[in-house]
Design a protein around this motif. Structure first.
Motif, PDB file in Angstrom:
ATOM      1  N   THR A 101      35.447  43.820  53.725  1.00 53.34           N
ATOM      2  CA  THR A 101      36.023  42.573  54.226  1.00 53.34           C
ATOM      3  C   THR A 101      36.235  41.558  53.110  1.00 53.34           C
ATOM      4  OG1 THR A 101      34.953  42.892  56.384  1.00 53.34           O
ATOM      5  CG2 THR A 101      35.699  40.660  55.852  1.00 53.34           C
ATOM      6  N   ILE A 102      35.217  41.365  52.275  1.00 57.04           N
ATOM      7  CA  ILE A 102      35.338  40.406  51.163  1.00 57.04           C
ATOM      8  C   ILE A 102      36.423  40.854  50.189  1.00 57.04           C
ATOM      9  CG2 ILE A 102      34.145  39.352  49.201  1.00 57.04           C
ATOM     10  CD1 ILE A 102      31.526  39.676  50.867  1.00 57.04           C
ATOM     11  N   GLY A 103      36.444  42.157  49.892  1.00 53.01           N
ATOM     12  CA  GLY A 103      37.458  42.698  48.992  1.00 53.01           C
ATOM     13  C   GLY A 103      38.860  42.535  49.540  1.00 53.01           C
ATOM     14  N   LYS A 104      39.010  42.742  50.843  1.00 53.66           N
ATOM     15  CA  LYS A 104      40.324  42.645  51.476  1.00 53.66           C
ATOM     16  C   LYS A 104      40.823  41.211  51.531  1.00 53.66           C
ATOM     17  CE  LYS A 104      42.719  43.627  55.855  1.00 53.66           C
ATOM     18  NZ  LYS A 104      42.551  44.080  57.264  1.00 53.66           N
ATOM     19  N   VAL A 105      39.951  40.278  51.908  1.00 57.11           N
ATOM     20  CA  VAL A 105      40.350  38.881  52.094  1.00 57.11           C
ATOM     21  C   VAL A 105      40.393  38.106  50.776  1.00 57.11           C
ATOM     22  CG1 VAL A 105      39.758  36.687  53.217  1.00 57.11           C
ATOM     23  CG2 VAL A 105      39.454  38.844  54.452  1.00 57.11           C
ATOM     24  N   GLU A 106      39.402  38.327  49.910  1.00 58.74           N
ATOM     25  CA  GLU A 106      39.279  37.514  48.693  1.00 58.74           C
ATOM     26  C   GLU A 106      39.583  38.282  47.408  1.00 58.74           C
ATOM     27  OE1 GLU A 106      35.519  35.486  48.651  1.00 58.74           O
ATOM     28  OE2 GLU A 106      35.649  34.952  50.753  1.00 58.74           O
ATOM     29  N   GLY A 107      39.762  39.596  47.523  1.00 60.78           N
ATOM     30  CA  GLY A 107      40.069  40.400  46.350  1.00 60.78           C
ATOM     31  C   GLY A 107      38.845  40.676  45.484  1.00 60.78           C
ATOM     32  N   LEU A 108      39.074  41.313  44.353  1.00 55.36           N
ATOM     33  CA  LEU A 108      37.986  41.660  43.442  1.00 55.36           C
ATOM     34  C   LEU A 108      37.283  40.423  42.897  1.00 55.36           C
ATOM     35  CD1 LEU A 108      39.582  44.601  41.411  1.00 55.36           C
ATOM     36  CD2 LEU A 108      37.831  44.758  43.180  1.00 55.36           C
ATOM     37  N   VAL A 109      38.046  39.329  42.754  1.00 55.53           N
ATOM     38  CA  VAL A 109      37.464  38.071  42.267  1.00 55.53           C
ATOM     39  C   VAL A 109      36.385  37.587  43.232  1.00 55.53           C
ATOM     40  CG1 VAL A 109      37.929  35.654  41.707  1.00 55.53           C
ATOM     41  CG2 VAL A 109      39.564  37.415  41.045  1.00 55.53           C
ATOM     42  N   GLY A 110      36.622  37.767  44.527  1.00 54.03           N
ATOM     43  CA  GLY A 110      35.659  37.347  45.539  1.00 54.03           C
ATOM     44  C   GLY A 110      34.356  38.118  45.440  1.00 54.03           C
ATOM     45  N   LEU A 111      34.451  39.392  45.066  1.00 57.04           N
ATOM     46  CA  LEU A 111      33.261  40.231  44.949  1.00 57.04           C
ATOM     47  C   LEU A 111      32.463  39.929  43.676  1.00 57.04           C
ATOM     48  CD1 LEU A 111      34.753  43.618  46.187  1.00 57.04           C
ATOM     49  CD2 LEU A 111      32.893  42.354  47.295  1.00 57.04           C
ATOM     50  N   LEU A 139      27.942  29.210  44.907  1.00 60.23           N
ATOM     51  CA  LEU A 139      29.225  29.832  44.563  1.00 60.23           C
ATOM     52  C   LEU A 139      29.447  31.135  45.325  1.00 60.23           C
ATOM     53  CD1 LEU A 139      29.306  29.240  40.684  1.00 60.23           C
ATOM     54  CD2 LEU A 139      30.681  28.071  42.426  1.00 60.23           C
ATOM     55  N   GLN A 140      28.385  31.922  45.500  1.00 63.70           N
ATOM     56  CA  GLN A 140      28.550  33.209  46.182  1.00 63.70           C
ATOM     57  C   GLN A 140      28.743  33.057  47.685  1.00 63.70           C
ATOM     58  OE1 GLN A 140      25.089  35.343  44.686  1.00 63.70           O
ATOM     59  NE2 GLN A 140      26.300  36.254  43.051  1.00 63.70           N
ATOM     60  N   GLY A 166      22.776  43.427  31.678  1.00 62.33           N
ATOM     61  CA  GLY A 166      23.464  44.715  31.804  1.00 62.33           C
ATOM     62  C   GLY A 166      23.455  45.205  33.240  1.00 62.33           C
ATOM     63  N   ALA A 167      22.327  45.027  33.916  1.00 63.71           N
ATOM     64  CA  ALA A 167      22.215  45.433  35.316  1.00 63.71           C
ATOM     65  C   ALA A 167      23.041  44.518  36.218  1.00 63.71           C
ATOM     66  CB  ALA A 167      20.744  45.409  35.748  1.00 63.71           C
ATOM     67  N   CYS A 168      23.069  43.214  35.890  1.00 63.05           N
ATOM     68  CA  CYS A 168      23.758  42.218  36.722  1.00 63.05           C
ATOM     69  C   CYS A 168      25.262  42.474  36.832  1.00 63.05           C
ATOM     70  CB  CYS A 168      23.501  40.816  36.156  1.00 63.05           C
ATOM     71  SG  CYS A 168      24.283  39.482  37.088  1.00 63.05           S
ATOM     72  N   VAL A 169      25.880  42.905  35.751  1.00 68.05           N
ATOM     73  CA  VAL A 169      27.328  43.160  35.753  1.00 68.05           C
ATOM     74  C   VAL A 169      27.695  44.171  36.847  1.00 68.05           C
ATOM     75  CG1 VAL A 169      29.236  44.160  34.437  1.00 68.05           C
ATOM     76  CG2 VAL A 169      27.633  42.605  33.311  1.00 68.05           C
ATOM     77  N   PHE A 170      26.843  45.183  37.030  1.00 70.70           N
ATOM     78  CA  PHE A 170      27.107  46.235  38.019  1.00 70.70           C
ATOM     79  C   PHE A 170      26.718  45.816  39.442  1.00 70.70           C
ATOM     80  CE2 PHE A 170      26.483  48.511  33.991  1.00 70.70           C
ATOM     81  CZ  PHE A 170      27.636  49.290  33.959  1.00 70.70           C
ATOM     82  N   THR A 171      25.703  44.975  39.582  1.00 63.99           N
ATOM     83  CA  THR A 171      25.150  44.685  40.912  1.00 63.99           C
ATOM     84  C   THR A 171      25.580  43.344  41.500  1.00 63.99           C
ATOM     85  OG1 THR A 171      23.125  43.734  39.950  1.00 63.99           O
ATOM     86  CG2 THR A 171      23.111  46.100  40.442  1.00 63.99           C
ATOM     87  N   ASN A 172      26.326  42.512  40.758  1.00 65.79           N
ATOM     88  CA  ASN A 172      26.714  41.197  41.277  1.00 65.79           C
ATOM     89  C   ASN A 172      27.530  41.261  42.573  1.00 65.79           C
ATOM     90  OD1 ASN A 172      26.752  38.187  40.761  1.00 65.79           O
ATOM     91  ND2 ASN A 172      28.945  38.590  40.877  1.00 65.79           N
ATOM     92  N   PRO A 173      28.498  42.198  42.715  1.00 70.90           N
ATOM     93  CA  PRO A 173      29.221  42.276  43.995  1.00 70.90           C
ATOM     94  C   PRO A 173      28.285  42.482  45.190  1.00 70.90           C
ATOM     95  CG  PRO A 173      30.359  43.549  42.333  1.00 70.90           C
ATOM     96  CD  PRO A 173      29.049  43.153  41.730  1.00 70.90           C
TER      97      PRO A 173
END
Length: 298
Positions: free
Chosen positions: A52-62, A129-130, A12-19
């Motif tokens: 930067t990650i969001g801009k270049v790779e999008g939400l999938v990247g995060l 992967l990250q 449950g915590a991981c879903v929110f903190t993975n980015p």
């Protein structure tokens, strides 16, 4: 059931903190074994890295590495928190009805070691992967995995079963130190908040407050081990599966300290807190509340 509840709480915590885990990993690999000023800075701070990650790779990247991240949290924290819950319910961590700091530290460390060893292969894949990024913002060694299953199969085919546990020499001290700091301060803080009668004894705010106190201690104690762990897991290897940058935990620690100074061991500290802080608070909060919910059914 203690193991299942602990694993669900951590997921449950991981879903929110993975980015924030993605951001932390990239910042820890940036400028690896290079002195300050001798490398290009792609990520200036946690907020700039996120942007930067969001801009270049999008939400999938995060959300890279989310699948192995969830599996890792379920197994590692399921075993770690579940083991600690059993030790706690047996009465081991209490002396004369009070929480014993030494016993909680030992219990937390032992539970952490068990969880770290079991979860190491998944953490290895998660780190790979990250760290995978678009070439324009790539840092550290770049693997070409297509997903968790592909990565596990590729590592096993190339380096055998032992290859899946590469980097575990750093995982054990990382998780045992973090676990000892987290669980001992959480138990002590919870007892302190109850003693001060800031909130009602059974209030969810008790666990939340204790988790907030614990998170600060965890980040300060764990970050140097986290940096070393990330680098050991992500380093390139030869055909025999041996690391090309570091021989092991001690070698990585000393090389980082020598080349980058003490600040090198605390790279990504801000990202570490933004990731480990909320994750510690949420996982301990969910864990405590789920255990209270399940208590009547025992």
């Amino acid at each position: 059931m203690d193991f299942v509840l602990s694993g669900v709480a951590a997921c449950g915590a991981c879903v929110f903190t993975n980015p924030l885990e993605v951001v932390k990993t990239r910042m820890q690999l940036q400028g690896e074994l290079k002195s300050r000023g001798s490398y290009h800075i792609y990520y200036r701070n946690v907020f700039h890295a996120f942007y930067t990650i969001g801009k270049v790779e999008g939400l999938v990247g995060l959300q890279k590495g989310l699948v192995p991240g969830l599996w890792y949290q379920f197994f590692m924290n399921g075993v770690r928190l579940g083991s600690y819950a059993i030790i706690e319910s047996s009465g081991y961590i209490h002396t004369n009805g009070r929480v014993n700091a030494v016993k909680t530290t030992v219990a937390g460390a032992v539970a952490g070691v068990v969880g770290a060893v079991m979860g190491s292969p998944i953490y290895l894949v998660k780190t790979h992967l990250q760290s995978q990024a678009t070439s324009s913002i790539a840092v550290g060694h770049q693997y070409k995995h297509q997903g968790m299953t592909h990565a596990l199969v590729a590592i096993y085919r190339n380096h055998g079963i032992l290859g899946l546990w590469r980097g575990s020499s750093a995982a054990v001290p990382r998780v045992s130190v973090g676990s000892a700091a987290q669980l001992s301060t959480f138990s002590s803080s919870k007892e302190l908040v109850i003693d001060l009668q800031v909130f009602p004894a059974n209030s969810w705010l008790v666990a939340l407050s204790a988790g907030m106190i614990s998170s600060v201690v965890v980040v300060l104690a764990m970050t140097p081990f986290d940096v070393v762990s990330t680098r050991l897991y992500n380093q390139p290897v030869d055909h025999l599966g041996k690391g090309q940058l570091y021989k092991g935990f001690t070698d990585c620690f000393s090389k980082t300290l020598k080349k980058e100074g003490l600040t090198g061991l605390y790279k990504g500290l801000g990202a570490s807190y933004f990731r480990l802080g909320p994750h510690t608070i949420l996982s301990l909060f969910f864990w405590d509340e789920l255990r209270k919910f399940y208590q009547p059914f025992r």
